[in-house]
Enzyme design. Sequence first.
Site, PDB file in Angstrom:
ATOM      1  CB  SER A   1      -1.036   0.000   1.171  1.00  0.00           C
ATOM      2  OG  SER A   1      -0.257   0.040   2.150  1.00  0.00           O
TER       3      SER A   1
ATOM      4  CE  LYS B   1      -2.649   1.829   4.901  1.00  0.00           C
ATOM      5  NZ  LYS B   1      -1.903   0.793   4.252  1.00  0.00           N
TER       6      LYS B   1
END
Length: 191
Positions: free
Chosen positions: A52, A96
């Site tokens: 991701s 993230k």
Amino acid sequence: MKRFTARYVRDYFWQSRVRAVFFWILEIAVAVALAFAFSYYFCQNIVVQEGSMEPTLSAGETVLIDTAAYKLGSPKRGDIIVFRTGEDEKTSLHIKRVVGLPGETIQIRDGQILIDGETYMEKKDFPPITNPGLAEEPVTLSSSEYFVLGDNRNSSEDSRHVDVGNVEKKNIVGKLWMVTSPFDKFGLLKK
């Protein structure tokens, strides 16, 4: 005047050796304590488990976490953080990038990120977002919440998804600061 007898000389050298050994042991103990503190707070490592954060980070890379970074300060926009989705220490870690800061309103419209109604111009060239998820409608962050996105914007479970949602500051483990393997990627992380 003191007489330098053999006993006096022997005792003097014995005391100086004991003193030297003591200071040598003390220096080693201090060095070990500092090394432990440094590694505990700045060198916890994890292996990236998902894609991701591509192209910034790829699955299988090992990175270092600065766990002290947010004890005195707060995450800034653009920081790459490690966090848990809950308070349980056994929950998995996620990586993230911070996009929204406490008190801001985030929305994703026409593939663009809006922060408090203004288009956010990122420093990197990310593709337009095809799935705004929860951010299709404005998301207002509380005073302790952050909105995070994966760099692989169209293949990332992040704050746009119910499973992750907004990240509470108390659930942030630390800030990523260095890639340690593979060797060709070794170095400080660039925002």
